[in-house]
Design a protein around this motif. Structure first.
Motif, short mmCIF file in Angstrom:
data_model
loop_
_atom_site.label_atom_id
_atom_site.label_comp_id
_atom_site.label_asym_id
_atom_site.label_seq_id
_atom_site.Cartn_x
_atom_site.Cartn_y
_atom_site.Cartn_z
N MET A 1 -12.08 -16.99 69.44
CA MET A 1 -11.92 -15.54 69.55
C MET A 1 -11.43 -14.96 68.23
O MET A 1 -10.57 -15.54 67.57
CB MET A 1 -10.91 -15.24 70.66
N PHE A 2 -11.97 -13.85 67.85
CA PHE A 2 -11.64 -13.10 66.61
C PHE A 2 -12.11 -13.86 65.35
O PHE A 2 -11.87 -15.03 65.21
CB PHE A 2 -10.13 -12.83 66.43
N ASP A 3 -12.76 -13.09 64.44
CA ASP A 3 -13.10 -13.66 63.14
C ASP A 3 -11.83 -13.76 62.33
O ASP A 3 -11.01 -12.87 62.33
CB ASP A 3 -14.09 -12.74 62.41
N ARG A 4 -11.71 -14.84 61.60
CA ARG A 4 -10.48 -15.00 60.82
C ARG A 4 -10.82 -15.32 59.39
O ARG A 4 -11.38 -16.34 59.09
CB ARG A 4 -9.64 -16.11 61.44
N ASP A 5 -10.42 -14.42 58.47
CA ASP A 5 -10.65 -14.65 57.05
C ASP A 5 -9.52 -15.49 56.49
O ASP A 5 -9.72 -16.51 55.86
CB ASP A 5 -10.72 -13.32 56.29
N THR A 6 -8.31 -15.04 56.73
CA THR A 6 -7.14 -15.80 56.26
C THR A 6 -6.47 -16.36 57.49
O THR A 6 -7.13 -16.71 58.45
CB THR A 6 -6.17 -14.86 55.53
N GLY A 7 -5.14 -16.45 57.45
CA GLY A 7 -4.43 -16.88 58.65
C GLY A 7 -4.61 -15.86 59.75
O GLY A 7 -4.53 -16.19 60.93
N ARG B 1 -9.88 -2.73 67.64
CA ARG B 1 -10.69 -3.89 67.23
C ARG B 1 -9.81 -4.89 66.51
O ARG B 1 -9.02 -4.52 65.65
CB ARG B 1 -11.83 -3.45 66.30
N ILE B 2 -9.95 -6.15 66.90
CA ILE B 2 -9.25 -7.22 66.19
C ILE B 2 -10.32 -8.14 65.62
O ILE B 2 -11.17 -8.64 66.36
CB ILE B 2 -8.31 -8.02 67.12
N GLY B 3 -10.31 -8.30 64.29
CA GLY B 3 -11.35 -9.11 63.65
C GLY B 3 -12.73 -8.59 63.99
O GLY B 3 -13.68 -9.36 64.13
N GLY B 4 -12.85 -7.27 64.18
CA GLY B 4 -14.13 -6.65 64.47
C GLY B 4 -14.49 -6.66 65.95
O GLY B 4 -15.45 -6.00 66.37
N GLU B 5 -13.72 -7.39 66.76
CA GLU B 5 -14.06 -7.53 68.17
C GLU B 5 -13.36 -6.46 69.02
O GLU B 5 -12.18 -6.18 68.82
CB GLU B 5 -13.64 -8.91 68.65
N ARG C 1 -3.57 -14.48 75.37
CA ARG C 1 -3.34 -15.87 74.99
C ARG C 1 -3.66 -16.09 73.52
O ARG C 1 -3.31 -17.11 72.95
CB ARG C 1 -4.18 -16.80 75.87
N HIS C 2 -4.37 -15.11 72.91
CA HIS C 2 -4.72 -15.26 71.50
C HIS C 2 -3.94 -14.30 70.61
O HIS C 2 -4.28 -14.11 69.45
CB HIS C 2 -6.23 -15.05 71.33
N ILE C 3 -2.93 -13.65 71.19
CA ILE C 3 -2.06 -12.77 70.41
C ILE C 3 -0.62 -13.22 70.64
O ILE C 3 -0.16 -13.25 71.78
CB ILE C 3 -2.23 -11.30 70.86
N GLY C 4 0.06 -13.58 69.57
CA GLY C 4 1.46 -13.99 69.71
C GLY C 4 2.30 -12.78 70.10
O GLY C 4 2.02 -11.67 69.67
N TYR C 5 3.33 -13.01 70.93
CA TYR C 5 4.13 -11.89 71.39
C TYR C 5 5.59 -12.29 71.44
O TYR C 5 5.95 -13.25 72.12
CB TYR C 5 3.64 -11.48 72.79
N ALA C 6 6.41 -11.59 70.69
CA ALA C 6 7.85 -11.88 70.68
C ALA C 6 8.61 -10.58 70.92
O ALA C 6 8.27 -9.55 70.35
CB ALA C 6 8.26 -12.49 69.34
N ILE C 7 9.61 -10.63 71.79
CA ILE C 7 10.35 -9.41 72.13
C ILE C 7 11.84 -9.58 71.87
O ILE C 7 12.32 -10.70 71.71
CB ILE C 7 10.11 -9.00 73.61
#
Lengths: 217, 352
Positions: free
Chosen positions: B1-7, B70-74, B86-92
C-alpha cells in the motif's frame, strides 16, 4: 436429639439437599452469565437497548421472590423449572449492569489507540474492552451468586430443590422436637455453600484476570 | 500500500472539510496542504482550532464531510478504514498501551493484524525496542503499568512504528511527560526521524516543540485555516501576519538562534581566544549568546575559532550592529558591554 445428632442422622437428606441447592444456583448463574454478558456486549454501546435491558432486569429484581415463584407455577410448574427460571432472572441485573459499566468504563484512549492501529470495532470489544472489564464483570457474577444462594432457599415453597426445605419444615413444625435443628441445619448449610462459592470465585479471579492488570504500578 | 520514494509517502489534502451535524460552522474548513515524502510537518495552533480533527481525518478516525486525501498518490477515502490504519502509525498523548498485554504484545499488535509470522514479529519487536532505547530482554515481558511515563511513551512510539508504516500521525505524543523527560524524548525522536525519514504529521500546541521537531510548520487558525506553512526558520524570520507573530511570542530572534549551531557560523581566528569562555561546536547560537551574556563579553571561543556577537547578528540576517562600546568599570579589567542590544537585533519579526 441435639444438633450434631440431627445432622448425622439426616446426613443423606441434608447432603443431597445441599448438593441440589448448589447445583440449581450454579446452573442459574451459568445461564444468566452467558446471557447477561452477551446482552451487555451487544447493548453497551446502544443507549436504547442498554436502557431497556437494565430497566427490565431491575424491574424483575423488585418482584418479591415468593410472588415470582408463584406466578411461574402455571408456566413452568412446580419444582426445578420455576426455581431455575426465577433464579436466572434475578441474576441478570448485577451481571448486565457490571458488564455494561465495565465495558463502558474502559479508558477512551485505549479504544482510540486500538481503532487507530486498525483493530475493528468487534476486535476492540473482544480483545480490549472485554479483558479490561473482566474484573468488574466477575464481581457482578459473584454478587449475583451470593444473592441467588439466599433466594434459592425460598424455592422450597414451590417444591424446588435445596436446603430451603429444611427451613420451611422447621417453620411449619415450630415447637416440635426437631424444628429448630432443621432450620439451623438449612441455614448453616446455606452459609457453607456461600463460602464455598466465594472460594471458587476467588480462584477464578486469580486464574482469569490478566497478570498485567494485577501488577502494581 | 502507498508508493514510497523514501522512508515515507507524500500526503495531499484537497479542500478537506469536516462539518459536524448540528454545528453552525465546520470544524475544519477547506484545508489544502501538500506534505512532501519523508518530512515531519507540525500542526500547531490553539486548542480547538481543528488541528487534531484534521489529523484524524487522514487515518479516518474522523470521516471527512468532503474533500480529498491522497497518500503516495492513493485515494485514502476509497480504502477500507481498518486496512488503511494498519499502514499508518498512530501515537497519542495518553499513549493508550493495553495494560493486559506485555510490552512485546503491545508492539506486536499491528504486525499480528497484518498477519506477519510469529518469528518475523518477534524480530521486529526486538529491533524496535532497541530503536527506542529500551533493552529488549528487560522490557519485552513486562507490563505497561510497570513502566515510567517516559518509558511508556517510547513503547507508544515503537508500537506506532511496528509495521514500518510510511506515514505516522502523532497527537502531542510527548505532551503528558515532565519537562526533562519531554526534552529527552524530543531529542531522541529528532535523531530517530533523521534515520527513518517517515512522513510524519505531528500535532502540538507548543510552538517551541514545533520549531524543534518540524521540517515544516503549519500554523493553524480556527477551523484549521492555515495561517502560514513554511520551515521554522522562515516562519520565525517572516511571520505571515500578526496571528502567527503572536503565536511565536516576543522572542522570535532568540528562537531562530536556537535553530542554528555554532558549527554553522564562520568563526574568525583571533589571537587570545584561549582566554575567552568556550562553547561547544554543536551548541546552539542561543546558548552561545547566553555564554556571552553570562560572561559580560561579546565574543566566545569555539573549537574553530572565535564567535562574535556580530556573527550572531549576521546569522539571523540583521545588520551587524556597530561594535558595542566597552568600558571598564572602576579599575577592574573585565569589559562590560553597556550598549543596549540594538532594536534591529530583536527584529521586525515580532510584527509590532
Amino acid at each position: 436429639m441435639n444438633f450434631s445428632e440431627y445432622v448425622v442422622s439426616r446426613w443423606d437428606t441434608l447432603s443431597l439437599a445441599a448438593g441440589e441447592h448448589a447445583l440449581v444456583v450454579g446452573v442459574a448463574i451459568g445461564v444468566s452469565t452467558a446471557v447477561g454478558v452477551g446482552i451487555g456486549l451487544l447493548a453497551h454501546d446502544l443507549p436504547k437497548t442498554r436502557g431497556i435491558s437494565l430497566a427490565i432486569s431491575a424491574a424483575i429484581l423488585t418482584v418479591p421472590s415468593l410472588a415470582l415463584l408463584t406466578l411461574l407455577i402455571p408456566i413452568t410448574g412446580l419444582g426445578w423449572g420455576s426455581t431455575l427460571v426465577a433464579l436466572t432472572a434475578y441474576a441478570f441485573l448485577p451481571i448486565i449492569r457490571n458488564t455494561v459499566a465495565g465495558l463502558r468504563g474502559v479508558d477512551a484512549s485505549m479504544v482510540e489507540a486500538g481503532r487507530g492501529m486498525g483493530m475493528s470495532r468487534t476486535r476492540v470489544l473482544l480483545k480490549v474492552r472485554l479483558p479490561l472489564a473482566w474484573p468488574l464483570i466477575l464481581t457482578g457474577v459473584r454478587v449475583a451468586t451470593q444473592m441467588l444462594i439466599g433466594i434459592a432457599a425460598i424455592a422450597a415453597y414451590v417444591d424446588g430443590p435445596g436446603l430451603g426445605t429444611q427451613i420451611f419444615e422447621g417453620l411449619s413444625r415450630l415447637g416440635s422436637v426437631n424444628a429448630l435443628n432443621a432450620t439451623l441445619a438449612g441455614t448453616l448449610g446455606i452459609v457453607v455453600i456461600a463460602v464455598l462459592f466465594d472460594l471458587f470465585f476467588f480462584a477464578v479471579r486469580q486464574l482469569t484476570i490478566p497478570r498485567g492488570l494485577r501488577v502494581r504500578s | 500500500m502507498f508508493d514510497r520514494d523514501t522512508g515515507g509517502a507524500s500526503i495531499e489534502l484537497r479542500a478537506l472539510t469536516k462539518h459536524y451535524p448540528g454545528q453552525p460552522a465546520p470544524a475544519v474548513d477547506h484545508v489544502d496542504l501538500d506534505i512532501p515524502a519523508g518530512e515531519l510537518v507540525v500542526f500547531v495552533g490553539p486548542s480547538g482550532c481543528g488541528k487534531t480533527t484534521t489529523m484524524k481525518m487522514i487515518n479516518r478516525l474522523v470521516e471527512p464531510t468532503s474533500g480529498e486525501i491522497r497518500i503516495g498518490g492513493e485515494d485514502v477515502l476509497s480504502l477500507h478504514p481498518d486496512e488503511l490504519r494498519r499502514h499508518i502509525g498512530y501515537a497519542i498523548q495518553q499513549v493508550g498501551l493495553f495494560p493486559h498485554l506485555t510490552i512485546g504484545q503491545n508492539i506486536g499488535l499491528v504486525p499480528n493484524l497484518l498477519g506477519w509470522s510469529a518469528a518475523k514479529t518477534a524480530d521486529r519487536v526486538e529491533e524496535l525496542l532497541s530503536l527506542v532505547n529500551l533493552e529488549a530482554s528487560a522490557f519485552h515481558d513486562r507490563y505497561p503499568r510497570e513502566l515510567s511515563g517516559g518509558q511508556q511513551q517510547r513503547v507508544g512510539v515503537a508500537r506506532a512504528l511496528a509495521a514500518d508504516p510510511p506515514v505516522m500521525l502523532m497527537d502531542e505524543p510527548f505532551g503528558a511527560t515532565d519537562p526533562i523527560t519531554r526534552e529527552h524524548l524530543q531529542n531522541e525522536f529528532v535523531k530517530l526521524q533523521k534515520q527513518l525519514r517517515k512522513t510524519i504529521i505531528f500535532v502540538t500546541h507548543d510552538f517551541e516543540e514545533a520549531i524543534k521537531l518540524g521540517d515544516r510548520i503549519a500554523v493553524l487558525k480556527e477551523r484549521s485555516h492555515i495561517a502560514q506553512y513554511d520551515t521554522p526558520a522562515n516562519i520565525l524570520a517572516n511571520p505571515a501576519d500578526d496571528y502567527v507573530a503572536g503565536f511565536i511570542g516576543a522572542d522570535a530572534t532568540l528562537k531562530r538562534l536556537a535553530l542554528l549551531r555554532v558549527a554553522d557560523v564562520e568563526c574568525g581566528q583571533q589571537p587570545g581566544s584561549a582566554n575567552l569562555p568556550q562553547i561547544a561546536a554543536d551548541a546552539s547560537l542561543r546558548e552561545a549568546l547566553d555564554v556571552m551574556l553570562a560572561h559580560g563579553t561579546d565574543r566566545c571561543g569555539s573549537p574553530s575559532g572565535v564567535l562574535t556577537y556580530g556573527a550572531l547578528c549576521e546569522a539571523v540576517g540583521t545588520e551587524p550592529a556597530p561594535a558595542p562600546r566597552l568600558q571598564s568599570v572602576g579599575s577592574g579589567s573585565t569589559p562590560v558591554r553597556t550598549a543596549p542590544v540594538p532594536d534591529a537585533a530583536r527584529g521586525e519579526a515580532v510584527g509590532t
